[in-house]
Scaffold this motif. Structure first.
Motif, PDB file in Angstrom:
ATOM      1  N   LEU A 139       0.612   3.724   8.205  1.00  0.00           N
ATOM      2  CA  LEU A 139       0.588   2.294   7.900  1.00  0.00           C
ATOM      3  C   LEU A 139       0.881   1.452   9.136  1.00  0.00           C
ATOM      4  O   LEU A 139       0.293   0.395   9.327  1.00  0.00           O
ATOM      5  CB  LEU A 139       1.582   1.989   6.789  1.00  0.00           C
ATOM      6  N   ILE A 193       2.078   1.708  -3.384  1.00  0.00           N
ATOM      7  CA  ILE A 193       1.031   2.188  -4.288  1.00  0.00           C
ATOM      8  C   ILE A 193       0.795   3.676  -4.072  1.00  0.00           C
ATOM      9  O   ILE A 193       0.650   4.444  -5.024  1.00  0.00           O
ATOM     10  CB  ILE A 193      -0.289   1.419  -4.065  1.00  0.00           C
ATOM     11  N   ILE A 194       0.764   4.074  -2.801  1.00  0.00           N
ATOM     12  CA  ILE A 194       0.452   5.476  -2.516  1.00  0.00           C
ATOM     13  C   ILE A 194       1.523   6.387  -3.100  1.00  0.00           C
ATOM     14  O   ILE A 194       1.212   7.382  -3.753  1.00  0.00           O
ATOM     15  CB  ILE A 194       0.306   5.692  -0.995  1.00  0.00           C
ATOM     16  N   ILE A 195       2.791   6.015  -2.876  1.00  0.00           N
ATOM     17  CA  ILE A 195       3.859   6.863  -3.421  1.00  0.00           C
ATOM     18  C   ILE A 195       3.762   6.908  -4.939  1.00  0.00           C
ATOM     19  O   ILE A 195       3.856   7.967  -5.565  1.00  0.00           O
ATOM     20  CB  ILE A 195       5.249   6.338  -3.008  1.00  0.00           C
ATOM     21  N   PHE A 211      -9.850   2.605   4.604  1.00  0.00           N
ATOM     22  CA  PHE A 211      -8.818   2.604   3.570  1.00  0.00           C
ATOM     23  C   PHE A 211      -8.753   3.965   2.885  1.00  0.00           C
ATOM     24  O   PHE A 211      -7.671   4.497   2.646  1.00  0.00           O
ATOM     25  CB  PHE A 211      -9.139   1.516   2.539  1.00  0.00           C
ATOM     26  N   PHE A 249       1.152   6.377  -6.835  1.00  0.00           N
ATOM     27  CA  PHE A 249      -0.040   7.105  -7.283  1.00  0.00           C
ATOM     28  C   PHE A 249       0.163   8.610  -7.152  1.00  0.00           C
ATOM     29  O   PHE A 249      -0.278   9.388  -7.992  1.00  0.00           O
ATOM     30  CB  PHE A 249      -1.240   6.653  -6.452  1.00  0.00           C
ATOM     31  N   SER A 250       0.878   9.020  -6.087  1.00  0.00           N
ATOM     32  CA  SER A 250       1.094  10.456  -5.911  1.00  0.00           C
ATOM     33  C   SER A 250       1.946  11.024  -7.038  1.00  0.00           C
ATOM     34  O   SER A 250       1.888  12.213  -7.321  1.00  0.00           O
ATOM     35  CB  SER A 250       1.743  10.724  -4.556  1.00  0.00           C
ATOM     36  N   VAL A 263       3.725   8.979   6.373  1.00  0.00           N
ATOM     37  CA  VAL A 263       2.945   7.876   5.809  1.00  0.00           C
ATOM     38  C   VAL A 263       3.217   6.593   6.592  1.00  0.00           C
ATOM     39  O   VAL A 263       2.322   5.766   6.795  1.00  0.00           O
ATOM     40  CB  VAL A 263       3.287   7.684   4.315  1.00  0.00           C
ATOM     41  N   TRP A 287      -5.616   6.397   2.583  1.00  0.00           N
ATOM     42  CA  TRP A 287      -5.125   6.699   1.233  1.00  0.00           C
ATOM     43  C   TRP A 287      -4.968   8.207   1.043  1.00  0.00           C
ATOM     44  O   TRP A 287      -3.903   8.692   0.672  1.00  0.00           O
ATOM     45  CB  TRP A 287      -6.109   6.116   0.220  1.00  0.00           C
ATOM     46  N   ILE A 291       2.317  13.212   1.199  1.00  0.00           N
ATOM     47  CA  ILE A 291       3.310  13.242   0.127  1.00  0.00           C
ATOM     48  C   ILE A 291       3.274  14.596  -0.573  1.00  0.00           C
ATOM     49  O   ILE A 291       4.310  15.134  -0.967  1.00  0.00           O
ATOM     50  CB  ILE A 291       3.047  12.089  -0.861  1.00  0.00           C
ATOM     51  N   LEU A 316       0.843  -1.199   0.000  1.00  0.00           N
ATOM     52  CA  LEU A 316       0.000   0.000   0.000  1.00  0.00           C
ATOM     53  C   LEU A 316       0.876   1.245   0.000  1.00  0.00           C
ATOM     54  O   LEU A 316       0.601   2.218  -0.707  1.00  0.00           O
ATOM     55  CB  LEU A 316      -0.917  -0.027   1.220  1.00  0.00           C
ATOM     56  N   PHE A 317       1.930   1.200   0.800  1.00  0.00           N
ATOM     57  CA  PHE A 317       2.856   2.328   0.849  1.00  0.00           C
ATOM     58  C   PHE A 317       3.422   2.594  -0.544  1.00  0.00           C
ATOM     59  O   PHE A 317       3.444   3.727  -1.022  1.00  0.00           O
ATOM     60  CB  PHE A 317       3.969   1.996   1.847  1.00  0.00           C
ATOM     61  N   TYR A 323      11.410   8.936  -5.386  1.00  0.00           N
ATOM     62  CA  TYR A 323      10.065   8.452  -5.070  1.00  0.00           C
ATOM     63  C   TYR A 323       9.826   7.113  -5.749  1.00  0.00           C
ATOM     64  O   TYR A 323       9.311   6.178  -5.155  1.00  0.00           O
ATOM     65  CB  TYR A 323       9.012   9.456  -5.538  1.00  0.00           C
ATOM     66  N   SER A 367      -2.395   9.838   3.289  1.00  0.00           N
ATOM     67  CA  SER A 367      -1.023   9.595   2.814  1.00  0.00           C
ATOM     68  C   SER A 367      -0.709  10.481   1.620  1.00  0.00           C
ATOM     69  O   SER A 367       0.383  11.055   1.535  1.00  0.00           O
ATOM     70  CB  SER A 367      -0.844   8.138   2.417  1.00  0.00           C
ATOM     71  N   LEU A 368      -1.677  10.601   0.696  1.00  0.00           N
ATOM     72  CA  LEU A 368      -1.430  11.462  -0.459  1.00  0.00           C
ATOM     73  C   LEU A 368      -1.200  12.898  -0.011  1.00  0.00           C
ATOM     74  O   LEU A 368      -0.341  13.600  -0.542  1.00  0.00           O
ATOM     75  CB  LEU A 368      -2.604  11.390  -1.430  1.00  0.00           C
ATOM     76  N   LEU A 403       7.079  12.395   3.731  1.00  0.00           N
ATOM     77  CA  LEU A 403       6.857  10.984   3.440  1.00  0.00           C
ATOM     78  C   LEU A 403       6.877  10.141   4.711  1.00  0.00           C
ATOM     79  O   LEU A 403       6.177   9.142   4.822  1.00  0.00           O
ATOM     80  CB  LEU A 403       7.942  10.521   2.476  1.00  0.00           C
ATOM     81  N   MET A 457      11.869   4.360  -4.106  1.00  0.00           N
ATOM     82  CA  MET A 457      11.315   3.923  -2.834  1.00  0.00           C
ATOM     83  C   MET A 457      10.043   3.106  -3.066  1.00  0.00           C
ATOM     84  O   MET A 457       9.837   2.059  -2.456  1.00  0.00           O
ATOM     85  CB  MET A 457      10.996   5.149  -1.989  1.00  0.00           C
TER      86      MET A 457
END
Lengths: 483, 487
Positions: free
Chosen positions: B420, A175-177, B397, A179-180, B416, B401, B408, A172-173, A203, B404-405, B413, A206
């Motif tokens: 988690l 994916i989030i990075i 979730f 996706f950002s 985040v 999500w 970032i 998930l971590f 990014y 976290s966005l 970072l 990582m």
């Protein structure tokens, strides 16, 4: 128009599973339902893989992020076919194997639901769908792992859950990075990274590492592998499925999706992330083999062997050449067939002779010759002696490594093949050449429901060893869009 | 016409609250309460529809331009929260219709519904108001009403918990009052919009005063909404209270103070002012600590309701975390988390209440094998737990999500990882209950299938809450976009 058909292979097992849980039919009926579902599922999957290709279907689309989307491509179809074929064998095998167990309704319900979820992973068209099915896979296999319901099983089950969820959190971590940086998670051959420069390089690096480790937990990447030997408390059909198809291969398949369809290998090469991961992968190959040498318990020995073999498959994901990719994918298929055969043989020994340790099986080859011959053939395939199928996949891996000038790849492969021989040959010699002479032993082979899957699977491995070209050409088609 | 709806909402609740003692019949008291809740749900939906189609609006009561004139402001967040509160509270009251006799002494049942209605009226008042002193009055009413619904069980533990809550809450109220006085002396206004206009011009002259005001508000409201080191009252209060009260307190009451904090930080002050002070760093630090330590403490709990209560502290950590990010995205996610968690946690509390009632023990260890005896209840509990753990589509979730966005987005970072970690900790304390409930030979031995399950009409409110939870997750993007229009 026909696209909704994609949802059926996922939905039908689910409905069957829920019905079994709710109605609680007697075991005979349950078995019939399961058999029916598995075969129908196979037909539909084959239909979508061979006849109606290129379907795609949005199950639920709330917005661009929460979009549950199925779109199997060649790679997905290969995996789906592998899953549905092996599931049929396991189903028949477990009818016999599980016959004396308790709580069969629960077992079959989750067993069949896991099939739906694994196909969901195969069909996923974007990362969020894959992630949902990936989490569900953990939850759905948990009742299978702890099937014996003992205190020890629960303990191992908790370990399995914890490892899986921590892995999923890593994913998930990642994916989030990711996706950002991109705002997109659809699988596209060659990756979806549009903007790559020095400022977001770290990014991506990582994100890649977290992805790899996260999915690597399910793919038993050393040092995150220890749930796999613990999960051996499960009944043998479950172990064989966990190993051969459902769980670890889902991990590997997700890694493939991530490497070639999310990042694209060029981006990963530029970040240099695959070099770090290569260390883990090589460690996995060697550590798995070394640890397998020490195991006296047959199932545990095979479990560590799986870890090592998964390393080969992952090798194809960190060495970026077309041949290595084909080798890795071939090994995914071959290892699935071989390992499920080996597990079935060991399960037959456990079921009919109640023996689990290597020292106990002296002379067992004389009392169950057919089973042990299949075991031997499968072992030879796994070691990779030509013309067995294991040789073909390792050959491609080695060539792929050499193309890039990575000379250590063939060396590691040879070393590990030697170790594989080291932990499998003693089983065979103990079974055939020790114990009382064959004249004194009664032959007692497993029942047909158990024996047939073993023999058929062995035949398939032998045939694919002699004629691998069909599979190779399919994989070449899959890889041609990636490289 | 719809401009009067907020006022009507509060009045309907208050008037029904004060008619109950005149009627003095338990059955009618309950029905009146359900009826009034249903009315405000309908009116709130009307408000929401109007805000979506026409836009936000003010309602001015009394003499608007004098210092005792009251200004109510209904924007996107207010309308969403109003619907949410009415919905959750309606379902909780319906749940209590059948279960309250098991928990509250018979002669106090009508009194209980007075308090419930008063509590909801004050909560809605806090949401709607655009006037600092007005919100203070409503905060006081809500505090006293919450004390009432905790102590109503008349047990020793309740009285102790209530006194603890009352004392800590009063300290909080005192701090809030001080802050309001301070801000009034600085600006000469109590209306949030007017204060904002004054303060945006002059804040550079009073950096320390601004900081003091912010700290007072944060601590004062933090006590009431169980911000990490100030949470001491919550586990006792929420675990000893009757189940509908726990659901209401954990689901709604603590949320409303967090929302007040959002209003003060970002409406009275503004993003730019607040970002210049250190207060956001403090909030984010305390929020993170809450997320981690709340979960760790939940792991060590032996009683189910206490565990769920500690989980609330952890979840409030998420809200403060979002507030502390100091960006519109972070704050919008915090509000979304308020929405998602309100439905989830109230459903979890109702589920726990049912299980505790049927098993007759509060201890987690006595709940082994409950999945065989009450399958539906534990399935619903599991669904709620999935949301906490962060299974996609469910609101837990979604909050993780977008939080976290948001992290970032401002290049933090490392934050985040906290999010988690906390979700993994959630696995550690929710899953043993589920595993021991459904699986394990020893756990299931001697349990009879469905022997303790309750009739479906008692489960219906929980099923509705869980359905709402899934829908909140599914339509998260729409809700978030709507909330974001407020900033």
């Amino acid at each position: 128009m026909f696209d909704f058909i994609l949802i059926l292979p996922i939905l039908i097992p689910f409905i069957t599973g829920l019905l079994i849980l709710l109605i609680k039919p007697n075991v005979k009926k349950t078995e019939k339902y399961i058999m029916f579902t598995v075969i129908v599922n196979f037909i539909i999957t084959a239909y979508t893989s061979f006849i109606y290709k290129g379907l795609s279907f949005h199950i639920l689309k709330f917005n661009n992020l929460l979009d549950i989307y199925l779109a199997p491509d060649t790679l997905g179809s290969i995996f789906a076919m592998l899953v549905s074929v092996l599931w049929i064998f396991t189903t028949f095998y477990s009818f016999d194997y599980m016959s004396h167990e308790h709580n069969l309704n629960r077992f079959y319900a989750f067993f069949i639901m896991t099939l739906g979820i694994t196909l969901g992973i195969a069909f996923s068209g974007n990362l969020i769908t894959l992630y949902i099915f990936y989490e569900m896979l953990t939850l759905c296999t948990f009742p299978l792992v702890i099937h014996s319901d003992t205190e020890e099983a629960l303990k191992c089950g908790r370990k399995y859950l914890l490892y899986s969820f921590i892995g999923a959190a890593f994913v998930l971590f990642g994916i989030i990075i990711f996706f950002s940086q991109t705002g997109n998670l659809d699988f596209t051959a060659g990756g979806i990274v549009k903007l790559f420069n020095n400022s977001n390089k770290n990014y991506f690096l990582m994100s890649y590492i977290f992805f790899f480790i996260g999915f690597g937990v399910k793919a038993a990447l050393v040092p995150f592998h220890s749930w796999l030997p613990s999960a051996m408390v499960a009944p043998t059909p479950v172990s064989s499925l966990l190993h051969a198809v459902a769980v670890v291969k889902s991990g590997v398949f997700s890694l493939t999706r991530m490497t070639y369809y999310i990042f694209g290998w060029k981006i990963i090469e530029q970040t240099g992330g695959n070099d770090y991961m290569l260390v883990f992968v090589l460690l996995t190959i060697l550590m798995g083999s070394f640890l397998a040498l020490h195991q006296q318990n047959l199932k545990k020995r095979l479990a560590y062997s799986t870890i090592s073999q998964l390393g080969y498959i992952m090798l194809g994901l960190v060495v970026f050449s077309e041949n290595a990719f084909i080798g890795g994918m071939l090994h995914m298929l071959f290892h699935a067939m071989i390992k499920i055969t080996l597990f079935f043989c060991v399960g037959a020994i456990m079921h009919y002779y109640h023996k689990t340790e290597i020292s106990e099986i002296e002379g067992i080859g004389k009392s169950m010759p057919k089973t042990m011959i299949c075991f031997t053939i499968a072992s030879i395939s796994l070691i990779g002696i030509p013309p067995a199928n294991g040789f073909v996949s390792k050959w491609y891996l080695a060539i792929g490594g050499l193309e890039l000038g990575a000379y250590f790849v063939p060396i590691i492969l040879l070393l590990s093949a030697l170790l594989t021989a080291g932990y499998l040959i003693p089983v065979i010699t103990t079974a055939f050449f020790k114990g009382p002479p064959s004249s004194e032993v009664d032959i007692k082979e497993p029942g047909n429901l158990m024996l047939m899957p073993i023999i058929v699977l062995t035949c398939i491995s032998v045939i694919t060893g002699f004629f691998p070209n069909l599979l190779i050409s399919v994989l070449q088609k899959a890889s041609s869009v990636l490289f | 016409m719809y401009k009067y709806f907020p006022l009507i909402n509060v009045f309907v609740l208050m008037i029904t609250a004060f008619t109950i003692p005149i009627v003095r019949k338990k059955k009618i008291a309950r029905e009146l309460s359900i009826f009034s809740n249903a009315v405000i749900l309908i009116l709130s939906i009307f408000i929401l529809v109007n805000v979506i189609s026409i836009g936000d609006f003010h309602y001015k009561a009394g003499y608007p331009n004098t210092f005792f004139g009251i200004d109510w402001y209904i924007g996107s967040i207010e309308s969403v929260l109003s619907v949410l509160f009415a919905f959750v509270s309606l379902l909780i009251v319906i749940y209590s219709y059948k279960s309250i006799e098991h928990e509250v002494p018979n002669e106090k049942i009508d009194f209980y519904y007075i308090l419930l209605n008063l509590l909801l009226a004050s909560l809605l008042g806090i949401i709607y108001t655009n006037d600092l002193f007005n919100s203070y009055v409503f905060i006081e009413v809500s505090t006293l009403a919450s004390c009432g619904i905790i102590v109503i069980k008349d047990k020793k533990a309740n009285i102790k918990a209530t006194i603890k809550y009352l004392i800590m809450s009063t300290v909080g109220s005192g701090l809030i009052l001080m802050a309001i006085a301070y801000i009034y002396s600085l600006t000469g206004h109590l209306n949030m919009s007017l204060i904002h206009e004054v303060i945006i011009k002059n804040y550079t002259q009073y950096p320390n005063s601004v900081l003091i005001i912010l700290v007072l508000f944060t601590v004062g409201l933090g006590v009431k909404s169980a911000m990490f080191p100030l949470h001491g009252w919550l586990p006792d209060a929420h675990s000893s209270a009757p189940t509908p009260s726990s659901a209401l307190l954990s689901g709604l009451v603590i949320k409303v103070y967090a929302f007040t904090l959002i209003k003060i930080l970002y409406r009275v002050f503004s993003f730019s002012i607040v970002n210049e002070t250190i207060i956001l760093n403090v909030i984010i630090l305390l929020g993170s600590c809450g997320m981690i330590f709340g979960s760790i403490m939940a792991i060590t709990q032996k009683e189910l309701k206490r565990m769920v209560a500690y989980s609330s502290i952890a979840q409030m950590g998420y809200v403060f975390f979002g507030i502390g990010l100091g960006t519109p995205a972070g704050v919008a996610t915090a509000v979304f988390h308020i929405v998602g968690h309100a439905v989830t946690k109230s459903a979890l509390f109702l589920c726990s209440g049912l299980m505790i009632e049927k098993v007759g023990s509060k201890k987690i260890s006595d709940l082994k094998g409950i999945g065989k005896e009450m399958p539906l209840a534990l399935v619903l509990f599991t669904l709620g737990a999935f949301s906490m753990i962060g299974i996609p589509i469910l609101p837990g979730f979604i909050s993780k999500w977008y939080l976290s966005l948001a992290c970032i987005e401002i290049n933090r970072l490392s934050l985040v990882i906290i999010i988690l970690t906390s979700s993994i900790l959630n696995v550690i304390y929710y899953f043993p209950i589920i595993i021991n409930g459904f699986f394990g030979h020893e756990n299931l031995e001697g349990k009879v299938y469905k022997s303790k399950s309750v009739s479906i009409d008692r489960m219906l409110p929980i099923i509705f809450l869980m359905t709402a939870m899934v829908l909140v997750g599914g339509f998260s993007k729409n809700i978030l976009n709507f909330i974001s229009t407020a900033f």
